[in-house]
Each structure stands twice: as structure tokens, then as C-alpha cells.
Design a protein around this motif. Structure first.
Motif, PDB file in Angstrom:
ATOM      1  N   SER A   1       0.840  -1.193   0.000  1.00  0.00           N
ATOM      2  CA  SER A   1       0.000   0.000   0.000  1.00  0.00           C
ATOM      3  C   SER A   1       0.874   1.242   0.000  1.00  0.00           C
ATOM      4  CB  SER A   1      -0.913  -0.008   1.224  1.00  0.00           C
ATOM      5  OG  SER A   1      -0.222   0.395   2.375  1.00  0.00           O
ATOM      6  N   THR A   2       0.285   2.365  -0.268  1.00  0.00           N
ATOM      7  CA  THR A   2       0.989   3.637  -0.247  1.00  0.00           C
ATOM      8  C   THR A   2       1.534   3.929   1.139  1.00  0.00           C
ATOM      9  OG1 THR A   2      -0.435   4.475  -1.992  1.00  0.00           O
ATOM     10  CG2 THR A   2       0.751   6.111  -0.705  1.00  0.00           C
ATOM     11  N   ALA A   3       0.730   3.639   2.170  1.00  0.00           N
ATOM     12  CA  ALA A   3       1.167   3.894   3.547  1.00  0.00           C
ATOM     13  C   ALA A   3       2.362   3.025   3.910  1.00  0.00           C
ATOM     14  CB  ALA A   3       0.011   3.667   4.512  1.00  0.00           C
ATOM     15  N   ALA A   4       2.331   1.764   3.517  1.00  0.00           N
ATOM     16  CA  ALA A   4       3.448   0.863   3.798  1.00  0.00           C
ATOM     17  C   ALA A   4       4.702   1.341   3.070  1.00  0.00           C
ATOM     18  CB  ALA A   4       3.100  -0.567   3.400  1.00  0.00           C
ATOM     19  N   ALA A   5       4.564   1.731   1.811  1.00  0.00           N
ATOM     20  CA  ALA A   5       5.707   2.214   1.034  1.00  0.00           C
ATOM     21  C   ALA A   5       6.294   3.480   1.650  1.00  0.00           C
ATOM     22  CB  ALA A   5       5.293   2.465  -0.410  1.00  0.00           C
ATOM     23  N   ALA A   6       5.438   4.282   2.298  1.00  0.00           N
ATOM     24  CA  ALA A   6       5.900   5.515   2.933  1.00  0.00           C
ATOM     25  C   ALA A   6       6.506   5.264   4.311  1.00  0.00           C
ATOM     26  CB  ALA A   6       4.729   6.495   3.046  1.00  0.00           C
ATOM     27  N   GLY A   7       6.444   4.017   4.779  1.00  0.00           N
ATOM     28  CA  GLY A   7       7.034   3.684   6.067  1.00  0.00           C
ATOM     29  C   GLY A   7       6.151   3.958   7.270  1.00  0.00           C
ATOM     30  N   HIS A   8       4.840   4.028   7.045  1.00  0.00           N
ATOM     31  CA  HIS A   8       3.930   4.265   8.172  1.00  0.00           C
ATOM     32  C   HIS A   8       3.959   3.047   9.092  1.00  0.00           C
ATOM     33  CE1 HIS A   8       0.435   5.020  10.585  1.00  0.00           C
ATOM     34  NE2 HIS A   8       0.257   6.193  10.005  1.00  0.00           N
ATOM     35  N   PRO A   9       4.356   3.209  10.350  1.00  0.00           N
ATOM     36  CA  PRO A   9       4.555   2.052  11.215  1.00  0.00           C
ATOM     37  C   PRO A   9       3.284   1.326  11.639  1.00  0.00           C
ATOM     38  CG  PRO A   9       4.923   4.077  12.421  1.00  0.00           C
ATOM     39  CD  PRO A   9       4.738   4.454  10.986  1.00  0.00           C
ATOM     40  N   LEU A  10       2.135   1.951  11.535  1.00  0.00           N
ATOM     41  CA  LEU A  10       0.894   1.266  11.900  1.00  0.00           C
ATOM     42  C   LEU A  10       0.206   0.635  10.695  1.00  0.00           C
ATOM     43  CD1 LEU A  10      -0.714   3.710  14.496  1.00  0.00           C
ATOM     44  CD2 LEU A  10       0.865   1.808  14.868  1.00  0.00           C
ATOM     45  N   LEU A  11       0.585   1.016   9.502  1.00  0.00           N
ATOM     46  CA  LEU A  11      -0.081   0.521   8.297  1.00  0.00           C
ATOM     47  C   LEU A  11       0.856  -0.265   7.390  1.00  0.00           C
ATOM     48  CD1 LEU A  11      -2.235   3.683   7.485  1.00  0.00           C
ATOM     49  CD2 LEU A  11      -2.916   1.632   8.749  1.00  0.00           C
ATOM     50  N   SER A  12       1.943  -0.757   7.936  1.00  0.00           N
ATOM     51  CA  SER A  12       2.900  -1.550   7.171  1.00  0.00           C
ATOM     52  C   SER A  12       2.643  -3.035   7.374  1.00  0.00           C
ATOM     53  CB  SER A  12       4.325  -1.209   7.605  1.00  0.00           C
ATOM     54  OG  SER A  12       4.620   0.124   7.265  1.00  0.00           O
ATOM     55  N   VAL A  13       3.080  -3.841   6.418  1.00  0.00           N
ATOM     56  CA  VAL A  13       2.914  -5.294   6.491  1.00  0.00           C
ATOM     57  C   VAL A  13       3.786  -5.842   7.613  1.00  0.00           C
ATOM     58  CG1 VAL A  13       3.226  -7.463   5.245  1.00  0.00           C
ATOM     59  CG2 VAL A  13       2.381  -5.433   4.032  1.00  0.00           C
ATOM     60  N   ARG A  14       3.198  -6.718   8.413  1.00  0.00           N
ATOM     61  CA  ARG A  14       3.932  -7.365   9.508  1.00  0.00           C
ATOM     62  C   ARG A  14       3.584  -8.839   9.509  1.00  0.00           C
ATOM     63  NH1 ARG A  14       5.888  -3.658  13.457  1.00  0.00           N
ATOM     64  NH2 ARG A  14       5.180  -1.546  13.034  1.00  0.00           N
ATOM     65  N   GLN A  15       4.551  -9.657   9.903  1.00  0.00           N
ATOM     66  CA  GLN A  15       4.324 -11.104   9.983  1.00  0.00           C
ATOM     67  C   GLN A  15       4.969 -11.641  11.248  1.00  0.00           C
ATOM     68  OE1 GLN A  15       5.932 -12.521   6.243  1.00  0.00           O
ATOM     69  NE2 GLN A  15       3.910 -12.422   5.315  1.00  0.00           N
ATOM     70  N   GLY A  16       4.283 -12.561  11.906  1.00  0.00           N
ATOM     71  CA  GLY A  16       4.839 -13.215  13.082  1.00  0.00           C
ATOM     72  C   GLY A  16       4.584 -12.452  14.367  1.00  0.00           C
ATOM     73  N   LYS A  17       4.732 -13.170  15.476  1.00  0.00           N
ATOM     74  CA  LYS A  17       4.447 -12.609  16.794  1.00  0.00           C
ATOM     75  C   LYS A  17       5.322 -11.403  17.123  1.00  0.00           C
ATOM     76  CE  LYS A  17       2.749 -16.917  18.714  1.00  0.00           C
ATOM     77  NZ  LYS A  17       2.970 -17.977  19.716  1.00  0.00           N
ATOM     78  N   GLY A  18       6.594 -11.462  16.772  1.00  0.00           N
ATOM     79  CA  GLY A  18       7.494 -10.361  17.072  1.00  0.00           C
ATOM     80  C   GLY A  18       7.096  -9.076  16.381  1.00  0.00           C
ATOM     81  N   GLU A  19       6.685  -9.191  15.136  1.00  0.00           N
ATOM     82  CA  GLU A  19       6.289  -7.996  14.405  1.00  0.00           C
ATOM     83  C   GLU A  19       4.938  -7.471  14.873  1.00  0.00           C
ATOM     84  OE1 GLU A  19       6.893  -7.948  10.186  1.00  0.00           O
ATOM     85  OE2 GLU A  19       8.776  -9.041  10.369  1.00  0.00           O
ATOM     86  N   VAL A  20       4.066  -8.370  15.338  1.00  0.00           N
ATOM     87  CA  VAL A  20       2.805  -7.914  15.918  1.00  0.00           C
ATOM     88  C   VAL A  20       3.096  -7.123  17.191  1.00  0.00           C
ATOM     89  CG1 VAL A  20       0.647  -8.655  17.008  1.00  0.00           C
ATOM     90  CG2 VAL A  20       1.404  -9.726  14.878  1.00  0.00           C
TER      91      VAL A  20
END
Length: 99
Positions: A1-20
Motif C-alpha cells: 500500500s501507499t502507507a506501507a511504502a511511505a514507512g507508516h509504522p501502523l499501516l505496514s505489512v507485519r508477519q509473526g508474533k514479534g512484528e505484531v
């Protein structure tokens, strides 16, 4: 997404317990005024939740936004994915006002 590409920390793709956990660390940087569940729909191993958030970002900008969170669950009832639908332009402007 645009937000993820911009580095928005709440709207970026995350995977796994640590990233959650990292997501909630970023939420902790905000002043959360309210998080209200307005509607919830579920069936066939998935759920959609309509929420209203009211928060002040680390940049000091307060936003109120209606969002949808779409969850998918495995046969054991564990969450396997969540997609976040929000007004990304509003979030980017509140998180990065200098841009």
C-alpha cells in the motif's frame, strides 16, 4: 500500500508474533483517546470489524477515522491474517506532517 511504502509504522505489512508486538509498541507511541467497535460480522473462518479510532500521533496531530479490520482464522481458531482498511492519506498526513 501507499502507507506501507511511505514507512507508516501502523499501516505496514507485519508477519509473526514479534512484528505484531512491534505494531503495539508503535501504538504505544500514540495517545489513544478511544477505540470503539461499531459492528462485527463473522462466518466461514473470517471476521470483519468496523472500528472508530481517535488518537493523537507522535507528531501531535489528532485523527478520528472509521476503519475496517478483516481477519482470517485457521481451523483451530487462530488468526492467520489481518487486513487493515483505513484512510491512508489521513494517516500519512497525521503521522508525517512535514511531507
Amino acid at each position: 500500500s501507499t502507507a506501507a511504502a511511505a514507512g507508516h509504522p501502523l499501516l505496514s505489512v507485519r508477519q509473526g508474533k514479534g512484528e505484531v508486538a512491534g505494531f503495539f509498541t508503535e501504538v504505544g507511541r500514540c495517545e489513544l483517546h478511544s477505540f470503539d467497535i461499531l459492528h462485527m460480522f463473522s462466518g466461514d473462518g473470517q471476521a470483519a470489524v468496523h472500528v472508530r479510532i481517535d488518537l493523537t500521533t507522535p507528531a501531535g496531530i489528532r485523527i478520528v477515522d472509521d476503519e475496517m479490520h478483516r481477519w482470517e482464522f485457521d481451523d483451530a481458531g487462530r488468526a492467520v491474517s489481518m487486513k487493515h482498511y483505513a484512510d491512508t492519506a489521513k494517516h500519512l498526513a497525521a503521522w508525517f506532517p512535514e511531507r
